[in-house]
Write a protein that holds these residues in place. Structure first.
Motif, PDB file in Angstrom:
ATOM      1  N   UNK A   1     -28.152  -7.424   5.063  1.00  0.00           N
ATOM      2  CA  UNK A   1     -28.295  -8.962   4.532  1.00  0.00           C
ATOM      3  C   UNK A   1     -28.974  -9.424   5.856  1.00  0.00           C
ATOM      4  N   UNK A   2     -28.581  -9.159   6.965  1.00  0.00           N
ATOM      5  CA  UNK A   2     -29.473  -9.823   8.132  1.00  0.00           C
ATOM      6  C   UNK A   2     -31.074  -9.493   7.929  1.00  0.00           C
ATOM      7  N   UNK A   3     -31.201  -8.071   7.558  1.00  0.00           N
ATOM      8  CA  UNK A   3     -32.648  -7.806   7.380  1.00  0.00           C
ATOM      9  C   UNK A   3     -33.286  -8.403   6.171  1.00  0.00           C
ATOM     10  N   UNK A   4     -32.468  -8.941   5.180  1.00  0.00           N
ATOM     11  CA  UNK A   4     -33.043  -9.506   3.991  1.00  0.00           C
ATOM     12  C   UNK A   4     -33.033 -11.001   4.302  1.00  0.00           C
ATOM     13  N   UNK A   5     -32.463 -11.480   5.127  1.00  0.00           N
ATOM     14  CA  UNK A   5     -32.157 -13.087   5.367  1.00  0.00           C
ATOM     15  C   UNK A   5     -31.510 -13.659   4.443  1.00  0.00           C
ATOM     16  N   UNK A   6     -30.346 -12.943   4.078  1.00  0.00           N
ATOM     17  CA  UNK A   6     -29.453 -13.515   2.847  1.00  0.00           C
ATOM     18  C   UNK A   6     -28.016 -13.642   3.457  1.00  0.00           C
ATOM     19  N   UNK A   7     -27.281 -14.588   2.747  1.00  0.00           N
ATOM     20  CA  UNK A   7     -25.984 -14.701   3.226  1.00  0.00           C
ATOM     21  C   UNK A   7     -25.119 -13.201   3.038  1.00  0.00           C
ATOM     22  N   UNK A   8     -24.008 -12.996   3.851  1.00  0.00           N
ATOM     23  CA  UNK A   8     -23.293 -11.860   3.691  1.00  0.00           C
ATOM     24  C   UNK A   8     -22.702 -11.511   2.335  1.00  0.00           C
ATOM     25  N   UNK A   9     -22.170 -12.698   1.835  1.00  0.00           N
ATOM     26  CA  UNK A   9     -21.654 -12.484   0.110  1.00  0.00           C
ATOM     27  C   UNK A   9     -22.548 -12.299  -0.670  1.00  0.00           C
ATOM     28  N   UNK A  10     -23.801 -12.463  -0.586  1.00  0.00           N
ATOM     29  CA  UNK A  10     -24.862 -12.241  -1.741  1.00  0.00           C
ATOM     30  C   UNK A  10     -24.639 -11.201  -2.344  1.00  0.00           C
TER      31      UNK A  10
END
Length: 255
Positions: A198-207
């Motif tokens: 999720x960090x690599x994709x730049x999305x929230x952890x809950x996504x």
């Protein structure tokens, strides 16, 4: 009328590898709640280990370590009826499969496949003495398990699946062997892996939970309940199966 399962494992002796946290600890608690005597192993003790479980420190990454641990398990429990091979781990390589070093391919096989083979082999003579022996191997079917950054991990789990099916045929009818394949489950180890993605994709952890048809990620206790079914008398006619507990994720990672 609700069925009472509080004594369904009474008299059963259980050993769980990787039982210090997450799914392993949840399985330990569920079988303890059913009246089993439970021993768990890991390289180090944690506060997540259920209070009723016996902790045995051990390292099954080598054949010698597995032999030493098996001996201690049998000395502690006096036998074994149920073996849960849950130990495993993964390291993410965002650069893809070509960026995974040779030693990490070997480590993945060692930690996620050969550790189960070693533990099973060393404990098999004692399991054959049980009147109701059962083995459950914990695999992985999360959406990232067979993606390039975790291909070494996915390949090792695929080997575990194949081994389990062959072992089930070999050991029947004396010992039942099944696989439980969790999908996206909330555990410390899985949370760490998801955070890398999720960090690599730049999305929230809950996504990632939104990918699950049932609308959420699973809990370790939900995996433990399926393990309880397969290792109890309720599962006496089940062997050689791979149970996907993934909230309806479908065919992801099933090849």
């Amino acid at each position: 009328m609700m069925q009472d399962y509080s004594s369904e494992f009474s008299g059963r002796k259980v050993f769980i590898t990787g039982g210090s946290r997450g799914i392993g600890a949840a399985i330990a608690q569920r079988l303890l709640d059913g009246g089993a005597q439970v021993a768990v192993s890991a390289r180090s003790k944690t506060e997540d280990i259920p209070s009723g479980a016996i902790f045995i420190k051990g390292d099954i990454s080598t054949a010698e370590g597995a032999n030493v641990l098996a001996k201690e398990v049998l000395e502690t429990l006096g036998g074994i009826d149920i073996l849960i091979n849950n130990a495993g781990s993964a390291r993410v390589h965002l650069a893809g499969s070509a960026g995974i070093p040779d030693e990490e391919w070997l480590d993945a096989l060692n930690l996620n496949f050969l550790s189960a083979v070693r533990t099973t082999t060393t404990l098999l003579p004692a399991l054959k003495e049980s009147s109701n022996g059962s083995i459950v191997n914990i695999s992985s079917g999360g959406p990232n398990a067979f993606m390039a950054p975790l291909l070494h991990y996915g390949a090792a789990k695929a080997a575990l699946n194949s081994y389990s099916l062959g072992l089930a045929a070999e050991l029947a009818p004396k010992i039942r062997v099944n696989v439980v394949t969790p999908g996206m489950v909330i555990t410390p180890g899985a949370d760490e892996i998801r955070k890398v993605f999720t960090d690599a994709m730049g999305v929230p952890e809950g996504a990632m939970g939104g990918m699950v048809p049932l609308g959420r990620m699973g809990n370790a206790s939900e995996i433990a309940e399926v393990v309880a079914l397969l290792t109890s008398d309720r599962g006496n006619w089940i062997t050689g199966q791979n149970y996907f507990v993934d909230g309806g994720m479908g065919n992801i990672g099933r090849k």
